[in-house]
Scaffold this active site. Structure first.
Site, PDB file in Angstrom:
ATOM      1  N   ASP A 268       0.865  -1.180   0.000  1.00  0.00           N
ATOM      2  CA  ASP A 268       0.000   0.000   0.000  1.00  0.00           C
ATOM      3  C   ASP A 268       0.905   1.234   0.000  1.00  0.00           C
ATOM      4  OD1 ASP A 268      -2.189   1.887   0.637  1.00  0.00           O
ATOM      5  OD2 ASP A 268      -3.346   0.067   0.975  1.00  0.00           O
TER       6      ASP A 268
ATOM      7  N   HIS B 213       2.234   2.016  -3.143  1.00  0.00           N
ATOM      8  CA  HIS B 213       1.319   2.968  -3.774  1.00  0.00           C
ATOM      9  C   HIS B 213       1.851   4.400  -3.754  1.00  0.00           C
ATOM     10  CE1 HIS B 213      -2.397   0.098  -3.305  1.00  0.00           C
ATOM     11  NE2 HIS B 213      -1.378  -0.451  -3.941  1.00  0.00           N
TER      12      HIS B 213
END
Ligand SMILES: *[C@@H]1O[C@H](CO)[C@@H](O)[C@H](O)[C@H]1NC(C)=O
Ligand SMILES: *[C@@H]1O[C@H](CO)[C@@H](O)[C@H](O)[C@H]1NC(C)=O
Length: 396
Positions: A221, A244
Site C-alpha cells: 500500500d 502505492h
C-alpha cells in the site's frame, strides 16, 4: 547527577541488582540503568510468550530515577499485544539491535506494539515481524477476516526517535505515528510483498514535527501516508516501491476534519509504484485543507501516476451524494521531478469543482511515457509553471 553513589543507597542498589543486569555510568556522569528482558524471563526462542518480561522491563525503566535502557539481546521473541505507556520519569532507550520481535499468528486488531503517552523514548535497531501472510491470504480470498494489527503505533507522545528499525510483513500498517510531537524516524526499512493489502509503510496523523529520513519501503500500500491534522512534516531520502507511493490522504472523509500543512517531501526514488506523489481526498463535504506542500527532487521509475491530485475518491456508491470535495488544496510546489511514467497521463490534477486547487507550482518537471513526452490533465486547477516543464502545464 554525580558519579558518586551515596552509601545510604547501597543496600537498596544491591537488592535492585538482583533484577537489573547491570548499572553503568555514562560519560555524562549520570547513572544509566539497563533492564535485560532475558534476565526478567524472556525466552529468545521465537515461540514462548515473552510479553510479561518486556512489560516488566518497561515498567522498571519507566520508573527509573535516571535514564534507563530496556535491553533485548540477540534472538527472536514472541510478543502478544503490548502497550508501553508513560509517563516515565526519564529517557528510556529500547535497545533491540540484532533482535527480532515476532507477532502472534492469531491476528489482533488495533496495534501490536504500542507506545502511548511517552516523552523521550528511543527505539534502536531491531526487527518487527508481523506474520501477516495468513491474514493477507484471507483478505485476498475475499473472506470475512479480522482487520489485523498495526505493527508499531506511537500515540499521544513526544520526543521520540526510531532508528534503524526493520518492519516486515505487518498484518496492517507497519508504523503509525498518531497525535505526536517531534518524532524522528531514521534508517528504517519496511518490507512486505507488493500484493499485501493495507500494509502502509509509515502513517502520520494528527502530529507535528515528524521527520522521516533514509527509509527504504517496499510494501503493498502507501509507502508513506499522511492523515488529517499533520503539520511540519519532513520526509527526505526515501526509496519507495513496490507500493502505492507517498500520499497525503485520504482526507475529507469527515465534515469536521483538521487540515494538513507544511509538508516537505524531498529526494525520493519511486520504483514501479502505483503513484509517485499523491494528494487524495474524498468527494464529500469537509472543512479540511492541504496547504504549503513541497515535493522536490523525485525520480520516477515507471510510476503509474507520478504526479496526481485526486479529489474524486469515493469507493462505494452513495457515499458521496454531492460528488464534490470540500478539501481546499493550495500552495503545492513540484520541483525537479523527473523520470518515467507507466501511464500516459503523468501529471493529473483532478481537483474539486466547488473548491478548485490554487497556486499549484510546477518548476522543472520532466516526465516521459514510453520514451515520449507524457500528457497532463487538469480539472479545476490553477497555478503556474517555471523552467522546463514536460509534459506542458495545463494549469489555468
Ligand atoms: C515547516 O516545517 C519544518 C519542519 O518540517 C519547520 O522546520 C519549519 O519551521 C516549519 N515552518 C513553519 C512556517 O512552521
Ligand atoms: C451536500 O451538500 C449540501 C449543501 O451544500 C450539504 O449541506 C450536505 O452536507 C452535503 N452532503 C454531503 C454528504 O457532502
Amino acid at each position: 547527577m554525580a558519579d558518586v553513589i551515596n552509601t545510604s543507597l547501597l543496600p537498596f542498589l544491591i537488592l535492585l541488582n538482583i533484577f537489573v543486569s547491570n548499572i553503568v555510568s555514562t560519560s555524562a556522569g549520570s547513572t544509566s540503568t539497563t533492564y535485560n528482558v532475558v534476565s526478567l524471563g524472556a525466552k529468545a526462542d521465537g515461540r514462548t510468550d515473552s510479553s510479561r518480561a518486556f512489560l516488566s522491563a518497561w515498567s522498571s525503566a519507566c520508573a527509573s530515577n535516571a535514564a534507563a535502557t530496556v535491553f533485548v539481546p540477540k534472538g527472536s521473541y514472541l510478543l502478544r499485544n503490548v502497550v508501553f505507556s508513560g509517563q516515565c520519569k526519564n529517557l528510556v532507550t529500547f535497545q533491540i539491535e540484532g533482535a527480532t520481535l515476532v507477532a502472534p499468528s492469531d491476528y489482533g486488531t488495533d496495534s501490536w506494539i504500542t507506545f502511548e503517552r511517552v516523552s523521550g523514548v528511543k527505539i534502536l535497531g531491531g526487527t518487527l515481524d508481523g506474520q501477516g501472510a495468513g491474514l493477507w491470504a484471507c483478505k485476498n480470498a475475499g473472506k470475512g477476516c479480522p482487520s489485523g494489527a498495526t505493527s508499531l503505533e506511537i500515540t499521544n507522545s513526544r520526543e521520540i526517535l526510531i532508528s534503524g528499525l526493520t518492519s516486515t510483513n505487518s498484518q496492517m500498517f507497519h508504523i503509525v505515528i498518531h497525535d505526536c510531537e517531534n518524532v524522528k524516524v531514521q534508517g528504517v526499512q519496511v518490507t512486505a510483498p507488493g500484493n499485501s493489502p493495507n500494509t502502509d509503510g509509515i502513517h502520520v496523523e494528527g502530529s507535528s514535527g515528524v521527520t522521516i529520513s533514509r527509509a527504504t519501503i517496499k510494501t503493498g500500500d502507501d509507502c508513506i501516508s499522511i492523515g488529517p491534522g499533520t503539520s511540519n512534516l519532513w520526509i527526505e531520502n526515501i526509496g519507495c516501491g513496490p507500493g502505492h507511493g507517498i500520499s497525503i490522504g485520504s482526507l475529507g472523509k469527515d465534515k469536521n476534519e483538521q487540515g494538513v500543512q507544511n509538508v516537505t517531501v524531498k529526494t525520493v526514488v519511486f520504483s514501479g509504484t502505483e503513484n509517485g506523489v499523491r494528494i487524495k481526498t474524498w468527494a464529500r463535504s469537509s472543512q479540511g485543507f492541504v496547504r504549503g506542500v513541497l515535493f522536490e527532487d523525485a525520480t520516477m521509475n515507471n510510476a503509474r501516476n507520478p504526479i496526481i491530485i485526486d479529489q474524486q475518491y469515493c469507493p462505494h456508491d452513495g457515499d458521496c451524494p454531492n460528488q464534490s470535495s470540500g478539501v481546499k488544496i493550495s500552495d503545492v510546489t513540484y520541483r525537479n521531478i523527473k523520470g518515467s511514467s507507466a501511464s500516459e497521463i503523468a501529471m493529473n490534477f483532478d481537483c474539486s469543482h466547488t473548491n478548485p486547487c490554487s497556486n499549484i507550482v510546477l518548476d522543472n518537471v520532466d516526465l516521459t511515457y514510453e520514451n515520449k513526452v507524457a500528457t497532463a490533465s487538469c480539472k479545476s486547477a490553477d497555478g503556474s509553471a517555471t523552467g522546463l516543464v514536460h509534459p506542458a502545464s495545463c494549469l489555468a
